[in-house]
Design an enzyme around this catalytic site. Structure first.
Site, PDB file in Angstrom:
ATOM      1  N   ASP A  95       0.862  -1.178   0.000  1.00  0.00           N
ATOM      2  CA  ASP A  95       0.000   0.000   0.000  1.00  0.00           C
ATOM      3  C   ASP A  95       0.903   1.234   0.000  1.00  0.00           C
ATOM      4  O   ASP A  95       2.110   1.129   0.251  1.00  0.00           O
ATOM      5  CB  ASP A  95      -0.874  -0.011   1.267  1.00  0.00           C
ATOM      6  CG  ASP A  95      -1.756   1.223   1.381  1.00  0.00           C
ATOM      7  OD1 ASP A  95      -2.388   1.602   0.386  1.00  0.00           O
ATOM      8  OD2 ASP A  95      -1.794   1.835   2.472  1.00  0.00           O
ATOM      9  N   SER A  96       0.309   2.395  -0.218  1.00  0.00           N
ATOM     10  CA  SER A  96       1.068   3.644  -0.150  1.00  0.00           C
ATOM     11  C   SER A  96       1.567   3.912   1.268  1.00  0.00           C
ATOM     12  O   SER A  96       2.502   4.679   1.452  1.00  0.00           O
ATOM     13  CB  SER A  96       0.174   4.792  -0.605  1.00  0.00           C
ATOM     14  OG  SER A  96      -1.027   4.787   0.151  1.00  0.00           O
ATOM     15  N   TYR A 135      -0.706   8.531  -2.165  1.00  0.00           N
ATOM     16  CA  TYR A 135      -0.714   8.304  -3.614  1.00  0.00           C
ATOM     17  C   TYR A 135      -1.970   8.935  -4.250  1.00  0.00           C
ATOM     18  O   TYR A 135      -1.977   9.243  -5.433  1.00  0.00           O
ATOM     19  CB  TYR A 135      -0.763   6.800  -3.907  1.00  0.00           C
ATOM     20  CG  TYR A 135       0.540   6.033  -3.773  1.00  0.00           C
ATOM     21  CD1 TYR A 135       1.690   6.605  -3.231  1.00  0.00           C
ATOM     22  CD2 TYR A 135       0.598   4.705  -4.209  1.00  0.00           C
ATOM     23  CE1 TYR A 135       2.856   5.864  -3.117  1.00  0.00           C
ATOM     24  CE2 TYR A 135       1.772   3.965  -4.103  1.00  0.00           C
ATOM     25  CZ  TYR A 135       2.890   4.547  -3.556  1.00  0.00           C
ATOM     26  OH  TYR A 135       4.050   3.813  -3.454  1.00  0.00           O
ATOM     27  N   GLY A 136      -3.012   9.063  -3.429  1.00  0.00           N
ATOM     28  CA  GLY A 136      -4.320   9.463  -3.967  1.00  0.00           C
ATOM     29  C   GLY A 136      -4.374  10.848  -4.569  1.00  0.00           C
ATOM     30  O   GLY A 136      -5.297  11.166  -5.319  1.00  0.00           O
ATOM     31  N   CYS A 178      -3.954  -1.223  -1.861  1.00  0.00           N
ATOM     32  CA  CYS A 178      -4.265   0.196  -2.041  1.00  0.00           C
ATOM     33  C   CYS A 178      -5.284   0.366  -3.175  1.00  0.00           C
ATOM     34  O   CYS A 178      -5.079  -0.141  -4.284  1.00  0.00           O
ATOM     35  CB  CYS A 178      -2.971   0.929  -2.393  1.00  0.00           C
ATOM     36  SG  CYS A 178      -3.179   2.680  -2.670  1.00  0.00           S
ATOM     37  N   ASN A 179      -6.354   1.081  -2.895  1.00  0.00           N
ATOM     38  CA  ASN A 179      -7.378   1.315  -3.924  1.00  0.00           C
ATOM     39  C   ASN A 179      -6.826   2.144  -5.079  1.00  0.00           C
ATOM     40  O   ASN A 179      -7.128   1.887  -6.241  1.00  0.00           O
ATOM     41  CB  ASN A 179      -8.574   2.052  -3.313  1.00  0.00           C
ATOM     42  CG  ASN A 179      -9.369   1.179  -2.381  1.00  0.00           C
ATOM     43  OD1 ASN A 179     -10.405   0.665  -2.741  1.00  0.00           O
ATOM     44  ND2 ASN A 179      -8.879   0.997  -1.166  1.00  0.00           N
ATOM     45  N   THR A 180      -6.020   3.158  -4.742  1.00  0.00           N
ATOM     46  CA  THR A 180      -5.481   4.033  -5.787  1.00  0.00           C
ATOM     47  C   THR A 180      -4.594   3.238  -6.742  1.00  0.00           C
ATOM     48  O   THR A 180      -4.713   3.356  -7.965  1.00  0.00           O
ATOM     49  CB  THR A 180      -4.691   5.198  -5.141  1.00  0.00           C
ATOM     50  OG1 THR A 180      -5.552   5.898  -4.239  1.00  0.00           O
ATOM     51  CG2 THR A 180      -4.167   6.153  -6.176  1.00  0.00           C
ATOM     52  N   GLU A 227      -5.729   9.757   9.564  1.00  0.00           N
ATOM     53  CA  GLU A 227      -4.347   9.647  10.062  1.00  0.00           C
ATOM     54  C   GLU A 227      -4.146  10.520  11.301  1.00  0.00           C
ATOM     55  O   GLU A 227      -3.308  10.234  12.146  1.00  0.00           O
ATOM     56  CB  GLU A 227      -3.345   9.987   8.951  1.00  0.00           C
ATOM     57  CG  GLU A 227      -3.489   9.002   7.802  1.00  0.00           C
ATOM     58  CD  GLU A 227      -2.207   8.656   7.097  1.00  0.00           C
ATOM     59  OE1 GLU A 227      -1.204   9.338   7.299  1.00  0.00           O
ATOM     60  OE2 GLU A 227      -2.235   7.669   6.320  1.00  0.00           O
ATOM     61  N   CYS A 265     -11.387   3.219  -0.380  1.00  0.00           N
ATOM     62  CA  CYS A 265     -10.092   3.695   0.093  1.00  0.00           C
ATOM     63  C   CYS A 265      -9.766   2.948   1.382  1.00  0.00           C
ATOM     64  O   CYS A 265     -10.664   2.711   2.203  1.00  0.00           O
ATOM     65  CB  CYS A 265     -10.163   5.207   0.357  1.00  0.00           C
ATOM     66  SG  CYS A 265      -8.675   5.865   1.136  1.00  0.00           S
ATOM     67  N   THR A 266      -8.493   2.603   1.540  1.00  0.00           N
ATOM     68  CA  THR A 266      -8.070   1.821   2.706  1.00  0.00           C
ATOM     69  C   THR A 266      -8.427   2.472   4.040  1.00  0.00           C
ATOM     70  O   THR A 266      -8.617   1.780   5.034  1.00  0.00           O
ATOM     71  CB  THR A 266      -6.538   1.674   2.686  1.00  0.00           C
ATOM     72  OG1 THR A 266      -5.965   2.972   2.450  1.00  0.00           O
ATOM     73  CG2 THR A 266      -6.089   0.708   1.627  1.00  0.00           C
ATOM     74  N   HIS A 267      -8.490   3.810   4.060  1.00  0.00           N
ATOM     75  CA  HIS A 267      -8.697   4.511   5.329  1.00  0.00           C
ATOM     76  C   HIS A 267     -10.161   4.565   5.762  1.00  0.00           C
ATOM     77  O   HIS A 267     -10.451   4.784   6.923  1.00  0.00           O
ATOM     78  CB  HIS A 267      -8.178   5.946   5.216  1.00  0.00           C
ATOM     79  CG  HIS A 267      -6.687   6.052   5.193  1.00  0.00           C
ATOM     80  ND1 HIS A 267      -5.913   5.366   4.296  1.00  0.00           N
ATOM     81  CD2 HIS A 267      -5.839   6.765   5.981  1.00  0.00           C
ATOM     82  CE1 HIS A 267      -4.639   5.658   4.515  1.00  0.00           C
ATOM     83  NE2 HIS A 267      -4.571   6.496   5.528  1.00  0.00           N
TER      84      HIS A 267
HETATM   85  N1  DGL Z   1      -4.164   3.736   0.297  1.00  0.00           N
HETATM   86  C1  DGL Z   1      -4.826   4.777  -0.427  1.00  0.00           C
HETATM   87  C2  DGL Z   1      -6.073   4.207  -1.114  1.00  0.00           C
HETATM   88  O1  DGL Z   1      -6.630   3.200  -0.709  1.00  0.00           O
HETATM   89  C3  DGL Z   1      -5.179   5.951   0.462  1.00  0.00           C
HETATM   90  C4  DGL Z   1      -3.987   6.761   0.925  1.00  0.00           C
HETATM   91  C5  DGL Z   1      -3.267   7.448  -0.216  1.00  0.00           C
HETATM   92  O2  DGL Z   1      -3.827   8.384  -0.825  1.00  0.00           O
HETATM   93  O3  DGL Z   1      -2.163   7.023  -0.494  1.00  0.00           O
HETATM   94  O4  DGL Z   1      -6.509   4.768  -2.084  1.00  0.00           O
END
Ligand code: DGL
Length: 270
Positions: free
Chosen positions: A12-13, A44-45, A75-77, A154, A187-189
């Site tokens: 993941d990012s 990354y988003g 990571c979704n992105t 975060e 998104c993971t968060h």
């Molecule tokens: N992990 C990213 C996602 O799931 C979220 C955090 C980021 O923007 O890197 O899209």
């Protein structure tokens, strides 16, 4: 060469993908996992698809050297913009979070009106929309980027935080106006915002793709005959491209339990 004994790479990012690792480790307790969080370059988003692809390939190169038997893009992105490149580069199965999330939404919706929230890069890519429509083109899909959610999570501003609640109301208003009955947390968060989101969307079903992704990974390993051998005890190792102490401190919120100290790795380009 990798075999059923080899570890599974998850990346993941940053720390967000630990929500996916948590689901994987609980469904596949005999597997060894190597988790990489690119904390030096998170988020990354907000970045361009080209940058996200380049960063992802650098992590993939590291995992390839570790002889993983499969890679889970937590990571979704990255799943939205880099999956084809990763599949071309890696000689092992590569699974993302978007397809499983779309499948779960299809199973949940009663009215056929599905909302999707994610980072700017994920929503701009249109990847979730495409995945939902590949499964059922008659579904009505409505998307909204929610860039402030990642820093709020975060910061630990979850639960009953009034600022987060207000931000959620503003972001979700257009989707509620479309009368969605299902909302993909793309998104993971966002799973950490479930209680705030529930307050705003009431009856709307929230889809967290982590569990569905874990099921997809298990079926793929079964299908390829590379599940970890019976009787083995699983484990998770953690690696980050920036301060491992910070990774470990923030990471436990996402992993839901304590994690072994992370180790710092050097990714080319960082
Ligand atoms: N992990 C990213 C996602 O799931 C979220 C955090 C980021 O923007 O890197 O899209």
């Amino acid at each position: 060469m990798s075999s059923s004994h080899s570890p599974i790479g998850v990346f993941d990012s940053g720390v967000g993908g630990l929500t996916v690792l948590r689901a994987l480790a609980s469904l596949l307790p005999k597997e060894r996992f190597i988790y990489v969080g690119d904390t030096a370059r998170v988020p990354y988003g907000t970045k361009s698809p080209e940058s996200v692809r380049r960063f992802s390939l650098e992590i993939a190169r590291y995992l390839k050297k570790r002889h993983v038997k499969a890679v889970v893009v937590a990571c979704n992105t990255v799943s939205a913009v880099a999956l084809p490149d990763l599949r071309k580069f890696l000689p092992v199965p590569v699974l993302g979070v978007i397809e499983p999330g779309a499948r779960a939404a299809l199973a949940a919706t009663r009215t056929g009106r599905v909302g999707i929230i994610g980072t700017l890069a994920t929503i701009r890519s249109g990847a979730y929309e495409e995945a939902v429509h590949r499964l059922d083109s008659s579904l009505k899909v409505f998307c909204e980027a929610c860039p402030l959610f990642v820093p709020l999570v975060e910061e630990g501003w979850v639960g009953r935080n009034p600022v987060t609640l207000q931000v959620a109301r503003l972001y979700l208003k257009p989707l509620l106006a479309k009368r969605i009955d299902t909302l993909i947390l793309g998104c993971t968060h966002y799973p950490l915002l479930k209680s705030v989101l529930k307050k705003v969307v009431n009856q709307v079903e929230l889809i967290d793709s982590a569990e569905e992704t874990a099921k997809a990974v298990r079926s793929r390993l079964e299908q390829d005959g590379i599940l970890a051998p019976y009787g083995r005890r699983g484990e998770c190792e953690f690696f980050s491209s920036d301060d491992p102490v910070k990774f470990t401190e923030l990471g436990h919120k996402f992993f839901g339990r304590g994690l072994h100290r992370a180790e710092r790795i050097h990714l080319e380009g960082v």
